[in-house]
Design a protein around this motif. Structure first.
Motif, short mmCIF file in Angstrom:
data_model
loop_
_atom_site.label_atom_id
_atom_site.label_comp_id
_atom_site.label_asym_id
_atom_site.label_seq_id
_atom_site.Cartn_x
_atom_site.Cartn_y
_atom_site.Cartn_z
N GLY A 1 61.89 103.26 45.40
CA GLY A 1 61.72 102.47 44.19
C GLY A 1 60.85 103.23 43.20
N GLU A 2 59.71 102.62 42.83
CA GLU A 2 58.77 103.27 41.91
C GLU A 2 57.65 104.00 42.65
OE1 GLU A 2 59.25 103.31 38.63
OE2 GLU A 2 61.12 102.23 39.03
N THR A 3 57.70 103.96 43.98
CA THR A 3 56.63 104.55 44.79
C THR A 3 57.04 105.92 45.31
OG1 THR A 3 55.91 102.34 45.48
CG2 THR A 3 55.14 104.21 46.80
N LEU A 4 56.14 106.88 45.23
CA LEU A 4 56.35 108.21 45.80
C LEU A 4 55.54 108.33 47.08
CD1 LEU A 4 56.22 110.44 42.59
CD2 LEU A 4 58.23 109.50 43.75
N ILE A 5 56.19 108.72 48.16
CA ILE A 5 55.56 108.78 49.48
C ILE A 5 55.57 110.22 49.97
CG2 ILE A 5 55.63 107.93 51.85
CD1 ILE A 5 57.29 105.55 50.79
N ALA A 6 54.40 110.76 50.27
CA ALA A 6 54.31 112.12 50.80
C ALA A 6 54.92 112.17 52.19
CB ALA A 6 52.86 112.57 50.84
#
Length: 364
Positions: free
Chosen positions: A323-328
C-alpha cells in the motif's frame, strides 16, 4: 470438500481453517510433530488402472513408471513452452496413484488428465470429499493419525522437498538448506470428526512452508512460471527421463540458459504493524524488481516472505511496497542469478570478432 465440522475452535476464512486461536503456538506445536493441520485447501484425485504409472510418466515432468506401493514423489504438468500448468503430490499404493492438489488447481488438472487418457487403461476420479491432514513426521501427531488404506497401504504422502530427488537438481547454494528437516506429510483419513488435537491452522502450516523455501502451485505459480525459477527441479522434475511436454524448455534452460526470474526468501522488518500481501511489489531503489508470492509470521524469524524477482535484481537489501507503506527486506538468495547453464559447452567466436579481412571459410 471435507469440512472438518466436528473440530471445535477452528477459525475459518471461507472454507479454509486459518487457525485455532493462536497461530504462533500452533506453529511451534506443528513444527515439533505434536499438532495436526486440517487441510481444507487440498483435494485428492485418484488415478487407477493398469497403465496409470507409465501413462503419468509419459505426460508429466517426473519419473513415476517404477514407483512401488508406499512411494511418494511430486510431479508438474508443463505446457509446450515449459511453463507450469499444474502440480501434484504423488502417492502410489499398488493399485492406484493418489494425487494431492491445491484446491484451485484440482478441477482443471482432473479435466486435463481425463482428456489425455485416449486408449490407455486409466481412470481419473476426483475425490473432493476426502479429508486430508498435515503433520511433521515422527511426532505424536503421526501416532494419532490412522490413515485410510483402501488398497491395504496407508495413504500418507511424504513431501520429497526435504532432499534433492533422483534425477533432480538444486540451484540453491546454501550449505544448510532450510528444507533439511522439513518432514512434511499429508494423510488421507476416513473420519475427520474423530481426530484428536492439538490442531494447527493454515497460517501455521504456511509459515513453516515459507521458511523451508518450499514452492506451492497456489502461491508461487503464475502464467510465466517455469520450474527452474522456484528451484522446483529439486523435487518435481527428472532431468534424465524420456520425453514429455515442455521437456525441451526444461533442458535448454538448465543446460544452456538462465531462468528469467528467481525465487528469493525475504526477512521483513517487523517494526511496522503492516504486513505485505501476495502481489505486492518488491523494489530495488526506485525500480520494481519483482513481487511477493507468499507471506507469513514465523514463530522464530518473525515476518517472512517468498518473492519472485527478476534475474537481474540485485542481491542484498530490498524494499516491499505494501500500500503506502515501505517495508525493509533482507534477501536470502534461493535461486542465484547464474542458475542453469550447467552444460560445459565451448563458446564459438563470433564472426564479427574475427580479424579484419579474414575469410571465415579459411579460418584454422
Amino acid at each position: 470438500m471435507a469440512t472438518f465440522d466436528g473440530i471445535i475452535g477452528a477459525v475459518r476464512e471461507g472454507d479454509l481453517i486459518a487457525h485455532f486461536g493462536n497461530p504462533l503456538i500452533e506453529q511451534r506445536r506443528l513444527a515439533s510433530g505434536e499438532a495436526l493441520a486440517p487441510l481444507t485447501d487440498r483435494v485428492l484425485i485418484e488415478v487407477a488402472g493398469e497403465d496409470r504409472l507409465t501413462w503419468l510418466d509419459s505426460i508429466t515432468s517426473q519419473s513415476v513408471a517404477r514407483l512401488r506401493a508406499g512411494d511418494s514423489t511430486e510431479l508438474l504438468v508443463l505446457d509446450p513452452q515449459g511453463r507450469v500448468e499444474h502440480a501434484a503430490g504423488v502417492l502410489e499404493d499398488g493399485s492406484s496413484v493418489w494425487l494431492i492438489v491445491d484446491d484451485g488447481d484440482a478441477e482443471k488438472l482432473a479435466a486435463w488428465l481425463q482428456r489425455m487418457v485416449f486408449r490407455s487403461r486409466v481412470t481419473v476420479t476426483p475425490r473432493p470429499d476426502a479429508a486430508l491432514v498435515g503433520f511433521f513426521a515422527g511426532g505424536a501427531a503421526e501416532s494419532r493419525t490412522t490413515a485410510s488404506a483402501p488398497n491395504g497401504v496407508p495413504l500418507i504422502w511424504r513431501d520429497p522437498w526435504a532432499h534433492v530427488q533422483p534425477g533432480g537438481h538444486q540451484y540453491a547454494a546454501e550449505a544448510g538448506h532450510p528444507a533439511a528437516d522439513y518432514s512434511w506429510s499429508i494423510a488421507v483419513v476416513d473420519d475427520a470428526g474423530s481426530l484428536a488435537g492439538p490442531f494447527a491452522g493454515a497460517l501455521a502450516a504456511e509459515a513453516l512452508r515459507i521458511a523451508a523455501w518450499r514452492p506451492r502451485w497456489a502461491r508461487e505459480v503464475d502464467d510465466r512460471s517455469i520450474p527452474h525459477e522456484a528451484d522446483w527441479i529439486r523435487s518435481a522434475v527428472h532431468l534424465n527421463k524420456g520425453c514429455y511436454r515442455g521437456q525441451e524448455t526444461v533442458a535448454k534452460v538448465h543446460n544452456l540458459g538462465h531462468p528469467p526470474r528467481r525465487l528469493a526468501a525475504l526477512l521483513l522488518d517487523g517494526s511496522d504493524v503492516v504486513m505485505p500481501s501476495p502481489g505486492d511489489a518488491v523494489l530495488a531503489g526506485d525500480a520494481e524488481v519483482g513481487h511477493i508470492t507468499s507471506v507469513a509470521t514465523h514463530h522464530e524469524d518473525g515476518p517472512i516472505a517468498l518473492a519472485m524477482l527478476s534475474r537481474r535484481a540485485p542481491v542484498g537489501e530490498l524494499v516491499v511496497r505494501a500500500g503506502e507503506t515501505l517495508i525493509a527486506a533482507a534477501q536470502q538468495v534461493i535461486v542465484p542469478a547464474d542458475a542453469g547453464a550447467t552444460a560445459d559447452v565451448p563458446r564459438l567466436t563470433r564472426l564479427s570478432r574475427r580479424p579484419a579481412g579474414e575469410d571465415p571459410r579459411h579460418a584454422r
